[in-house]
Design a protein around this motif. Structure first.
Motif, PDB file in Angstrom:
ATOM      1  N   GLN A  78      -3.431   6.332  -5.028  1.00 23.49           N
ATOM      2  CA  GLN A  78      -4.815   5.846  -5.022  1.00 23.49           C
ATOM      3  C   GLN A  78      -5.001   4.663  -4.084  1.00 23.49           C
ATOM      4  O   GLN A  78      -6.122   4.291  -3.744  1.00 23.49           O
ATOM      5  N   ARG A  79      -3.904   4.033  -3.633  1.00 25.16           N
ATOM      6  CA  ARG A  79      -4.017   2.902  -2.727  1.00 25.16           C
ATOM      7  C   ARG A  79      -4.147   3.333  -1.271  1.00 25.16           C
ATOM      8  O   ARG A  79      -4.595   2.548  -0.441  1.00 25.16           O
ATOM      9  N   GLU A 116      -1.676  -5.697 -12.798  1.00 24.04           N
ATOM     10  CA  GLU A 116      -1.749  -4.271 -13.120  1.00 24.04           C
ATOM     11  C   GLU A 116      -0.919  -3.940 -14.347  1.00 24.04           C
ATOM     12  O   GLU A 116      -1.323  -3.121 -15.183  1.00 24.04           O
ATOM     13  N   ALA A 129     -10.110  -3.797   1.568  1.00 24.94           N
ATOM     14  CA  ALA A 129     -10.417  -4.731   0.486  1.00 24.94           C
ATOM     15  C   ALA A 129      -9.267  -5.706   0.254  1.00 24.94           C
ATOM     16  O   ALA A 129      -9.484  -6.910   0.055  1.00 24.94           O
ATOM     17  N   VAL A 130      -8.029  -5.217   0.286  1.00 26.65           N
ATOM     18  CA  VAL A 130      -6.877  -6.102   0.090  1.00 26.65           C
ATOM     19  C   VAL A 130      -6.773  -7.101   1.244  1.00 26.65           C
ATOM     20  O   VAL A 130      -6.500  -8.285   1.043  1.00 26.65           O
ATOM     21  N   THR A 153     -10.706   2.131   2.313  1.00 28.03           N
ATOM     22  CA  THR A 153     -11.458   1.142   1.543  1.00 28.03           C
ATOM     23  C   THR A 153     -10.525   0.175   0.836  1.00 28.03           C
ATOM     24  O   THR A 153     -10.746  -1.044   0.834  1.00 28.03           O
ATOM     25  N   PHE A 154      -9.450   0.707   0.230  1.00 29.76           N
ATOM     26  CA  PHE A 154      -8.523  -0.152  -0.513  1.00 29.76           C
ATOM     27  C   PHE A 154      -7.792  -1.100   0.430  1.00 29.76           C
ATOM     28  O   PHE A 154      -7.658  -2.297   0.157  1.00 29.76           O
ATOM     29  N   VAL A 202       0.824  -1.209   0.000  1.00 27.13           N
ATOM     30  CA  VAL A 202       0.000   0.000   0.000  1.00 27.13           C
ATOM     31  C   VAL A 202       0.858   1.259   0.000  1.00 27.13           C
ATOM     32  O   VAL A 202       0.608   2.201  -0.776  1.00 27.13           O
ATOM     33  N   SER A 205      -5.972   4.462   1.060  1.00 24.25           N
ATOM     34  CA  SER A 205      -7.345   4.736   1.495  1.00 24.25           C
ATOM     35  C   SER A 205      -7.817   3.578   2.347  1.00 24.25           C
ATOM     36  O   SER A 205      -7.353   2.440   2.203  1.00 24.25           O
TER      37      SER A 205
END
Length: 500
Positions: free
Chosen positions: A404-405, A440, A413-414, A409-410, A397, A407
């Protein structure tokens, strides 16, 4: 025995007995010397009275009879006092595991039948291994009497064998070495006849369409439900409605609700329609909200308790955990934040062995943001991911410089994806990160190749405006002579009003 209204348990109600065992001399001794001091002589008499409703050489069901027989056999008066006494005797037997009482409602009628299912007394060894029963018996007869009582049920091994070092060999012959069965012929008529004459339990009493249930009875609900509530008449209609009670029990089992929580939900507005029908979707929605609130409070309580335990053990010197080496094939690149402070081997050793709180602090020049500490704290205490896996997640992260990572939420989720894929070791976490990076890169390559044809297509289509010619500064003819250049300068000064 849970009886809400004393008029629901009278001498006029019918009953029957079910048992699938027989009592021997050892069981009688256990009943008299162990169970009777706990439940009392009257309750023990009730147990034996119920037992002898069925012949001693048989198992199964007794005949339907009026409970008047129980009152007369126990010498109880047929009034409220006698009913409460019988309920108390049965409750004592139920509490120690000798009896289970059920109430059956007959279809197309208001009459109810009571079923008394007897259970076999525990053997001496099994009883004294049960801690709460043993402790209660100790409170009744005393510690020394309990020790003496246990010795009465055991015949000791001879001293000659007890103190000798013997080698034991099992020389018994199993069944299949001595006997053989005719497996080629199957007697279906015999199997059917055996199943018909067996005293099997009735399956009609099971609640239909309810694989899992919380076991909440109507009496428990109505006992705790507010008397002056607007929904009280609707809840009273649930009596005898096994389907609705089964749905309520399923919702309670699904969202881990107890009787108090279920009563609170049934007392809210909008749970019942104007006609008194239960709104199941609304009940499930509010039960889900209550479940999520309880789960959130439970997670916070667990984290606080863990913090308190760490603070209490802060002054205690603990042994250093074992340090694990990292193979070169599992090394990850050093992030920009830590470049120059450690090499690749040192960085991967830190990521493999350091606690996630200290490893996270290395990515920040000052204090770690509070929201990020809470996120990784929840992953550690609630998700129970190993520390090395959490460190790899921090590298994924924060160490790859992709804003963008960063956060909540991210990160959540991971972590959830790691749990689903059972990433529970450092090596699996490194493989997971590399796989995600490859995905990616392939996505970026695919997007680039898809964008190239669009750009070429736009160039070939042409523009709506006509292309304007570009005037180039190209010299033409011979260079001017000095005389011509001087004449041009004089003309220019004349035009500027600078002529003499």
């Amino acid at each position: 025995m849970r009886i809400g209204n004393i008029l629901h348990f009278t001498e006029h109600h019918r009953y029957y007995i079910y048992r699938d065992f027989s009592i021997g001399s050892m069981d009688l001794k256990v009943l008299q010397m162990i169970y009777q001091p706990m439940v009392g002589a009257a309750a023990a008499s009730l147990y034996q009275l119920l037992y002898h409703h069925i012949p001693t050489d048989q198992v199964g069901y007794s005949q339907l009879e009026s409970q008047r027989r129980l009152f007369l056999s126990l010498g109880l008066e047929m009034n409220e006092h006698g009913r409460r006494s019988l309920i108390d005797y049965a409750s004592r037997l139920e509490a120690v595991g000798l009896l289970q009482t059920s109430r059956l409602a007959l279809p197309h009628g208001e009459d109810t039948i009571f079923e008394y299912e007897l259970a076999e007394p525990l053997g001496p060894e099994e009883f004294f291994e049960n801690q709460h029963l043993t402790m209660y018996l100790r409170d009744k007869i005393g510690k020394f009497a309990l020790i003496s009582l246990r010795q009465e049920f055991v015949s000791r091994e001879p001293d000659e064998l007890a103190h000798a070092q013997l080698e034991k060999e099992n020389i018994s012959i199993p069944f299949y070495e001595l006997f053989s069965l005719n497996t080629h012929s199957v007697d279906s008529e015999l199997e059917q006849a055996l199943s018909e004459v067996a005293p099997s339990r009735q399956t009609a009493r099971a609640i239909p369409d309810s694989p899992e249930t919380a076991g909440i009875q109507y009496g428990e609900i109505i006992l705790r439900f507010p008397r002056h509530s607007v929904n009280r008449p609707f809840v009273e209609r649930l009596r005898g409605d096994q389907k609705q009670l089964a749905r309520l029990n399923y919702v309670a089992y699904k969202y881990n609700l107890n009787v108090v929580d279920l009563c609170r939900l049934l007392d809210e507005d909008g749970i019942f329609s104007r006609g008194g029908e239960l709104m199941e979707e609304e009940l499930q929605l509010r039960a889900n909200q209550l479940y999520r609130q309880d789960r959130k409070r439970g997670d916070e309580r667990e984290r606080k308790l863990a913090k308190m335990a760490v603070m209490q053990q802060g002054d205690v010197e603990e042994d250093m955990p074992q340090e694990h080496a990292v193979q070169a094939e599992n090394w990850l690149e050093v992030p920009v934040q830590l470049a120059g402070r450690c090499d690749k081997a040192q960085y991967n050793m830190l990521m493999r062995n350091e606690p996630h709180t200290r490893f996270l602090a290395r990515f920040f020049p000052g204090a770690v943001p509070e929201w990020m500490e809470r996120v990784f704290e929840r992953i550690d205490l609630n998700y129970r991911l190993p520390g090395a896996v959490i460190n790899v997640l921090i590298h994924y992260v924060l160490g790859e410089k992709k804003s963008q990572r960063v956060s909540k939420t991210f990160i959540d989720a991971v972590a959830g994806n790691m749990l689903v894929q059972q990433v529970d070791t450092f090596e699996k976490a490194v493989s997971y990160v590399r796989e995600q990076d490859n995905v990616e890169e392939r996505r970026k390559h695919t997007d680039t190749r898809a964008a190239a044809p669009r750009a070429s297509t736009q160039r070939t289509r042409g523009s709506r405006k006509p292309s304007m010619p570009i005037v180039e500064d190209v010299p033409s003819g011979a260079a001017p002579t000095p005389e011509e250049l001087e004449a041009a300068l004089r003309l220019a000064r004349k035009l500027d009003g600078k002529m003499e």
